[in-house]
Scaffold this active site. Structure first.
Site, PDB file in Angstrom:
ATOM      1  N   HIS A 111      19.973 -54.955   2.042  1.00 26.74           N
ATOM      2  CA  HIS A 111      19.216 -54.975   0.675  1.00 26.74           C
ATOM      3  C   HIS A 111      18.165 -54.004   0.710  1.00 26.74           C
ATOM      4  O   HIS A 111      16.681 -54.440   0.888  1.00 26.74           O
ATOM      5  CB  HIS A 111      18.646 -56.590   0.625  1.00 26.74           C
TER       6      HIS A 111
ATOM      7  N   GLU B  54      23.481 -54.989  -4.377  1.00 23.96           N
ATOM      8  CA  GLU B  54      23.429 -53.994  -5.391  1.00 23.96           C
ATOM      9  C   GLU B  54      23.636 -52.438  -5.027  1.00 23.96           C
ATOM     10  O   GLU B  54      22.344 -51.835  -5.387  1.00 23.96           O
ATOM     11  CB  GLU B  54      22.261 -54.369  -6.326  1.00 23.96           C
TER      12      GLU B  54
HETATM   13  O1  IFM Z   1      13.959 -58.180  -6.847  1.00 22.13           O
HETATM   14  C1  IFM Z   1      15.096 -57.676  -7.249  1.00 22.13           C
HETATM   15  C2  IFM Z   1      15.960 -57.866  -6.000  1.00 22.13           C
HETATM   16  O2  IFM Z   1      15.472 -57.159  -4.842  1.00 22.13           O
HETATM   17  C3  IFM Z   1      17.461 -57.178  -6.478  1.00 22.13           C
HETATM   18  N1  IFM Z   1      18.034 -57.645  -7.650  1.00 22.13           N
HETATM   19  C4  IFM Z   1      16.894 -57.788  -8.968  1.00 22.13           C
HETATM   20  C5  IFM Z   1      15.863 -58.438  -8.374  1.00 22.13           C
HETATM   21  C6  IFM Z   1      14.742 -58.364  -9.634  1.00 22.13           C
HETATM   22  O3  IFM Z   1      14.404 -57.195 -10.037  1.00 22.13           O
END
Ligand code: IFM
Length: 454
Positions: A118, A163
């Protein structure tokens, strides 16, 4: 219809956003440690050096998860905490932290869902070319092996990447996230290609190292399109647009998901990026396309689409005055109906909502509580939409609210508060927000109480 039996009511967070202890117990630096030191990279020059100090307070935090009644907790592992230089020497103290966390979760009755990457990429590997170096896929697989050998006797749910659209696009093209690069598309797509190869090699490594049958998934950003009406034409236009690669940005689904779930880059993307494509070697797509057990979708909002002339998808602007989060993200609850529905239709895997939530301007009130009605309303509406998808036949196994606690929101610092639990960053005091107390009832009732509010 009720939520299915065994539905996981969870919450999520990520290592750099909550752990702190940036230089403790042998942890190596990550690209985020580097970026946070650059002037103007992060709001008010903040860093994740301390963040929520979860590294030291994890037992208290798991106690709060138990109090809320979570069935699952999605956390990520910091690669440079486990392997300080990214490859080679494994840091036993780093692994021990996650081992203690997992034990604590299990004894609290909270199922651990671990994500391997992450975004806190080891700085030393960045100095060796980072994701531009094709060896990065093997580095990641070795790291996955070290983690799964240690935790795989207790952790059965794994995710490789969170992501990639953000880590690649924001990190290597827009330069707003670490490592802060603003590269051209050939380099960006090469980084993306190696990231997806790392996913594939990582899945193989997880399965090889796991001492028990485990479930492995992938958690991309779900870029969602919502049909303007229930007409077949609008539904088809939304579906078409949701699975198209239209512009040179990383904000699409199929460039990242099709190789992983179908073993091929999408044709429209290959045409769009024809001059920018990375070297794709024989066998690369097979490596990326490993059998997976679930589709993890991170969904916060969606864009409305209608069928224009000849069925061509057209964006419908949001209604004037639409509800916005503190981050100014529009509130569009139907994204949790159409997103899982379309993803399930295309990729045919059980779905977990691995992130969904909202930021709001929360503080401890004069009565000692933290009153966040917007988060309760946002979450209730999204869960009701998710329930409609389940009722409609979509196989959805769980929901992880983002986030368990307020945390370091990357370039926005601690300005954006996404937590169910309020964190006072001066004292590190935790306070359950009203939304945590409400979510606790939802977890206990398996969502039945929500359905009664309709
Ligand atoms: O905080 C982030 C996370 O790390 C990844 N997805 C979106 C979240 C909110 O922006």
């Amino acid at each position: 219809m009720a939520f299915p039996e065994g539905f996981v009511w969870g919450a999520a967070a990520a290592s750099y956003q909550i752990e702190g202890a940036a230089r403790e117990d042998g942890k190596g630096p990550s690209v985020w440690d580097m970026l946070c030191r650059k002037p103007d990279a992060v709001w008010e020059g903040q860093t994740g050096d301390v963040a929520c100090d979860h590294y030291h307070r994890y037992a208290e935090d798991v106690g709060l998860m138990k109090r809320i009644g979570l069935g699952g907790y999605r956390f990520s592992i910091s690669w440079p905490r486990v392997i300080p230089d990214g490859t080679g020497h494994v840091n036993p103290k780093g692994l021990d932290f996650y081992s203690r966390l997992v034990d604590e979760l299990l004894s609290a009755g909270v199922e651990p869902f671990a994500t391997l990457f992450h975004w806190d990429f080891p700085y030393e590997l960045y100095c060796r070319g980072g994701w531009l170096n094709r060896d990065s896929a093997g580095w990641f697989a070795d790291y996955a092996t070290a983690v799964v050998e240690k935790l795989g006797d207790r952790v059965t749910h794994w995710m490789t990447l969170n992501e990639p659209q953000c880590s690649v696009g924001l990190g290597h093209h827009e330069g707003r996230h670490a490592p802060g690069d603003k590269w051209n598309w050939p380099e960006v797509l090469r980084v993306g290609h190696h990231t997806l190869l790392a996913h594939g090699q990582g899945v193989r490594a997880i399965r090889a190292a796991s001492p028990q049958t485990c479930r492995v998934g992938f958690a991309p950003v779900g870029v969602v399109r919502i049909p303007a009406t229930d007409s077949e034409a609008d539904i088809q236009a939304a579906r078409t647009d949701m699975f198209a690669v239209r512009d040179k940005t990383t904000w699409n689904n199929t460039w990242w998901m099709d190789p992983v779930f179908r073993g091929a880059y999408p044709e429209d993307g290959l045409a769009l990026y024809a001059d920018d494509l990375p070297p794709i070697e024989d066998g690369d797509l097979e490596t990326m396309h490993q059998p997976l057990d679930f589709f993890g979708a991170n969904i916060y909002n969606g864009t409305t689409i209608r069928a224009g002339e000849g069925g061509t998808p057209e964006v419908v602007p949001n209604p004037t005055g639409i509800g916005l989060s503190a981050y100014k993200w529009p509130v569009t609850p139907d994204c949790l109906y159409w997103g899982p529905r379309f993803f399930h239709e295309r990729y045919r895997l059980p779905v977990y909502i691995t992130e969904n939530g909202t930021s709001s301007n929360d503080w401890v009130a004069i009565d000692g509580g933290v009153h966040d009605p917007a988060r309760i309303d946002y979450t209730a509406r999204h869960l009701l939409a998710l329930n409609r998808a389940i009722t409609g036949g979509v196989d959805i196994r769980g929901y992880f609210h983002w986030s368990i606690m307020d945390n370091f929101e990357w370039a926005e610092g601690v300005k954006e508060r996404f937590g169910l639990i309020h964190v006072d960053y001066v004292t590190q005091k935790r306070t359950l927000k009203d939304s945590a107390l409400w979510y606790s009832e939802v977890c206990a009732a398996n969502g039945e109480n929500l359905l009664k509010t309709q």
